[in-house]
Design a protein around this motif. Sequence first.
Motif, mmCIF file in Angstrom:
data_model
loop_
_atom_site.group_PDB
_atom_site.id
_atom_site.type_symbol
_atom_site.label_atom_id
_atom_site.label_comp_id
_atom_site.label_asym_id
_atom_site.label_seq_id
_atom_site.Cartn_x
_atom_site.Cartn_y
_atom_site.Cartn_z
ATOM 1 N N ILE A 1 1.120 -1.558 -0.244
ATOM 2 C CA ILE A 1 0.086 0.122 0.234
ATOM 3 C C ILE A 1 0.896 1.355 0.010
ATOM 4 C CG2 ILE A 1 -1.557 1.563 1.140
ATOM 5 C CD1 ILE A 1 -2.595 -0.990 2.226
ATOM 6 N N GLU A 2 1.670 1.173 1.035
ATOM 7 C CA GLU A 2 2.830 2.429 1.009
ATOM 8 C C GLU A 2 3.429 3.063 -0.576
ATOM 9 O OE1 GLU A 2 4.821 2.299 4.191
ATOM 10 O OE2 GLU A 2 2.576 2.496 5.404
ATOM 11 N N ALA A 3 4.272 1.679 -0.839
ATOM 12 C CA ALA A 3 5.068 1.622 -1.815
ATOM 13 C C ALA A 3 4.340 1.904 -3.094
ATOM 14 C CB ALA A 3 5.583 0.211 -2.161
ATOM 15 N N ARG A 4 2.995 1.524 -3.057
ATOM 16 C CA ARG A 4 2.656 2.441 -4.442
ATOM 17 C C ARG A 4 1.546 3.641 -4.234
ATOM 18 N NH1 ARG A 4 -0.238 -3.839 -6.257
ATOM 19 N NH2 ARG A 4 2.393 -4.634 -6.630
ATOM 20 N N GLY A 5 2.050 4.289 -3.100
ATOM 21 C CA GLY A 5 1.344 5.664 -2.751
ATOM 22 C C GLY A 5 -0.527 4.857 -2.673
ATOM 23 N N ALA A 6 -1.005 4.171 -2.066
ATOM 24 C CA ALA A 6 -1.944 4.133 -2.761
ATOM 25 C C ALA A 6 -2.575 4.928 -1.060
ATOM 26 C CB ALA A 6 -2.828 2.813 -1.923
ATOM 27 N N ARG A 7 -3.452 6.384 -1.453
ATOM 28 C CA ARG A 7 -3.884 7.112 0.185
ATOM 29 C C ARG A 7 -5.193 6.523 0.162
ATOM 30 N NH1 ARG A 7 -3.763 13.125 -3.576
ATOM 31 N NH2 ARG A 7 -5.251 12.994 -1.854
ATOM 32 N N THR A 8 -6.057 6.054 -0.834
ATOM 33 C CA THR A 8 -7.317 5.575 -0.375
ATOM 34 C C THR A 8 -7.819 4.380 -0.187
ATOM 35 O OG1 THR A 8 -8.887 6.068 -2.335
ATOM 36 C CG2 THR A 8 -8.655 7.678 -0.701
ATOM 37 N N THR A 9 -9.121 3.493 0.207
ATOM 38 C CA THR A 9 -9.095 2.192 0.296
ATOM 39 C C THR A 9 -9.241 2.477 -1.541
ATOM 40 O OG1 THR A 9 -11.179 3.125 1.266
ATOM 41 C CG2 THR A 9 -9.640 1.560 2.349
ATOM 42 N N HIS A 10 -10.002 2.922 -1.981
ATOM 43 C CA HIS A 10 -10.168 2.642 -3.436
ATOM 44 C C HIS A 10 -9.236 3.100 -4.057
ATOM 45 C CE1 HIS A 10 -15.792 2.776 -4.490
ATOM 46 N NE2 HIS A 10 -14.582 2.200 -3.008
ATOM 47 N N ASP A 11 -8.554 3.485 -3.505
ATOM 48 C CA ASP A 11 -7.038 3.497 -4.713
ATOM 49 C C ASP A 11 -6.321 1.637 -4.789
ATOM 50 O OD1 ASP A 11 -6.502 5.904 -5.571
ATOM 51 O OD2 ASP A 11 -5.505 6.789 -4.005
ATOM 52 N N VAL A 12 -6.725 1.155 -3.147
ATOM 53 C CA VAL A 12 -6.049 -0.511 -3.487
ATOM 54 C C VAL A 12 -6.696 -1.277 -3.799
ATOM 55 C CG1 VAL A 12 -6.002 -2.226 -1.497
ATOM 56 C CG2 VAL A 12 -5.585 0.371 -1.141
ATOM 57 N N LEU A 13 -8.718 -0.867 -4.205
ATOM 58 C CA LEU A 13 -9.520 -1.731 -5.037
ATOM 59 C C LEU A 13 -8.835 -1.821 -6.155
ATOM 60 C CD1 LEU A 13 -12.838 -0.861 -3.169
ATOM 61 C CD2 LEU A 13 -11.120 -2.788 -2.616
ATOM 62 N N ASN A 14 -8.368 -0.827 -6.673
ATOM 63 C CA ASN A 14 -8.278 -0.912 -7.995
ATOM 64 C C ASN A 14 -6.989 -1.815 -8.326
ATOM 65 O OD1 ASN A 14 -10.106 0.646 -9.540
ATOM 66 N ND2 ASN A 14 -10.121 2.563 -8.621
ATOM 67 N N GLU A 15 -6.463 -1.973 -7.721
ATOM 68 C CA GLU A 15 -4.918 -2.606 -7.944
ATOM 69 C C GLU A 15 -4.941 -3.968 -7.916
ATOM 70 O OE1 GLU A 15 -2.405 -1.582 -4.844
ATOM 71 O OE2 GLU A 15 -1.805 0.724 -5.148
ATOM 72 N N LEU A 16 -5.811 -4.454 -6.775
ATOM 73 C CA LEU A 16 -6.547 -5.957 -7.071
ATOM 74 C C LEU A 16 -7.246 -6.583 -8.854
ATOM 75 C CD1 LEU A 16 -9.372 -5.772 -4.653
ATOM 76 C CD2 LEU A 16 -6.749 -6.948 -4.451
ATOM 77 N N PRO A 17 -7.111 -7.683 -8.930
ATOM 78 C CA PRO A 17 -6.889 -8.388 -10.869
ATOM 79 C C PRO A 17 -8.641 -8.453 -10.605
ATOM 80 C CG PRO A 17 -6.528 -10.448 -8.808
ATOM 81 C CD PRO A 17 -5.930 -9.151 -8.324
ATOM 82 N N GLY A 18 -8.599 -7.552 -12.142
ATOM 83 C CA GLY A 18 -10.010 -7.287 -12.467
ATOM 84 C C GLY A 18 -10.689 -6.692 -11.623
#
Length: 755
Positions: free
Chosen positions: A113-130
């Motif tokens: 999360i920190e390495a990719r600069g995901a600021r919000t939970t939706h930033d994290v979701l958009n890293e999941l496959p599909g």
Amino acid sequence: MSTIYPVPDFSGARRHVFPSVPSHRLLAGLSCSLGVLMASQALAQTADMSGASRQSASPATTRQTLPTISVHDRRQDPNGLLRMDTANSTGSRLGLTERETPASVTVIDRETIEARGARTTHDVLNELPGVHASATHGDVNVTQRGFRGASINQVYNGINLQYSIATQPVDAWIYERVEDIGGPSSFLYGAGGVGATINYITKTAQRHDISEVQLGAGTRRYRQAAFGLNRRLAGDGSGQKDHYVRIDANHERGGQWADDNRGHSSQIVTSLLSDLGGGFTHTLAYEYQHERDYRPYWGTPVIQPAEGRQSVLERLRYKNYNSADGLYMQRVQWLRSMADWKLSDALSVKNTFYGYDAVRDYRNVEEYALDSTNTQVNRTSALLQRHDHRVFGDRIDATLRSAIAGHRSDWSFGVDVSFNRQTTYPAYASDDWESAVDPDHFVTEYFYDLPGMVSTYVPKNRHRVDNLAFYLENRTDLTPTLKLLTGLRHERIKLHFSSLDPEEVKRDGKRSYHPTTGRIGLTWDISPQTMVYAQYATAADPAAGNLASTYYSQILANDRLTTGRMLELGTKISFWGNRGSATLSVYDISRRNIATNDPRDRRVTYLIGRQDARGVEAKLGLQLTPAWSMQANVGYVDAEYKQFYRRGESLAGKTPSNVPRTVTNLWTSYALTPELKLQAGARHVTRLYGNENDTIWWPSYTVADVGFEYRFSPTVTLSGFVNNVTDRLYATESQPDMVVLGDPRSAWLTVKVAF
């Protein structure tokens, strides 16, 4: 008689931490917990008394299996190998790793999360496959494997709130990781989840010291201050009578890009972990979230006529057509009591008692459309709303390590009871209200100046959802390399809707549902580096809407839940001297009994609809050189309605709205020096259909991000990120007359200090 609440500035809202909890339910939950613990103690004593005879009868049970320990350098690059050998809690309750689970499981941990600069939970979701995620404050749109809405479970620490608005994106600082399991998972988390389940895991106290501070600043006056602290309060660290406390806090403001949109948010999570001896530990956790968004952005009108490919006027990109004092506010509180008791090497019990309390307030004009000449914007849908949402429950889990005919057989079983309550307070402007403004030069009204709008919250609807569930899961070693995994869940759901509107006829609606869902899966370890699996799983979810917010008309139509089933085949491998790892899965999902209109009378609804989805998900991780690494994932789905009518028109063969066919993510990083690392990422999303008959769409797009990380010392790190580096204009959600635009180019720096 209805209670009328004056519209407050949140400080005036009712604020007990968890008020109005029926005492008999609290006592029932606590008594249930105590009863299970006492029964577990008796089982443990019985197990100890019969241990010798059991060992002699089954040599397989005499061996001691040490717990799997995953060790990695904290500086390991998250953009390298897939971490398939770390246990996750979302794909199974048996503590399996991703490699051991017969399903597509993805974990985005704190480091990533920190390495990719995901600021919000939706930033994290958009890293999941599909996964494709988009959100306004009134609509949370997450799609995976061709499904969206109530068909995607979003749970918090394994707790299902049964309400999509409760999954509003928040700052990611308070979360330890986000886990995802693709496909049906009702057998683990209850009704819903035919497409996937996403689990947000909150930070809790650990048995080691943590001290960290993070400060950030960026474009559009974005500012952040966060810290985390974990300390031992008492004890000597031996695991007997030790107590650890943790607190994490975050505050941020600014960063909004639409005109006159500004806001701030705060989150605090704290927990106490106590080792009480005798294998008994207890964690008490409290979480508080507060957000205030002034004049929030709801969307941008598209150029008319709105047919075929959608587009927006470039000069309107930042325009905000909400009321001058538009507002969204939320206050969320969580309380969890988690007791773990390891009665023996074979048997352990966990009890989780939880409470959730949230209030969300809205006053906005939410819909905008250009006229046929594109010279004025017509503004409609003025809504004053409050959501008062509470959930209380108790979940008891037990795990048992045993053997069947000399073959290892592990069990997980338990009971989950919850009480879900929501009251809504909608109020609308006059039915014929509409405002037309110049697209470029305009001044919008104050919300309470709208005709027919009153500054009071009057309760209109109340929903009650009571759920009692029993579940069982087993993993048996058929051979040293062949494992059978099975799961079963039965629920007793009672839904009650009450109309409280003093100006309408009182209406009550009741439904009862008794879904039974399950999974059967088989894994085959071809080698220590390669496994293949197959699974068949079923699901049940509401035919229309969420159970906690279903309209009266939907309750009348939803006399049963939909049924879903999935067949999935996949493989998980490590290769290239363990410098490469990959997963691949193919699936076929069918969801039946969707609510659909009678083609001859659109006022009549039948549960005869059907939607299918077939697709592929793949992940790849490569450590190309000691300095260069890469990770990628892709999700492809062919989703279509098989039998579905809306307003008398057949939608058979059509793709559901806002479901992209392909989502692809790529990240790579390169360490120029031991201190300096550069990284880049790209995301490609194919077209999004904006209506049900697929006649309008937003075209596919690609967004690129770049960043760097510089370590001044082992404890001080400077990171910088630029998202949407090309300033691409794109939409994350398409509607017939407007779209929700994605963030323009933004940049920020963070300094993190660990001490």
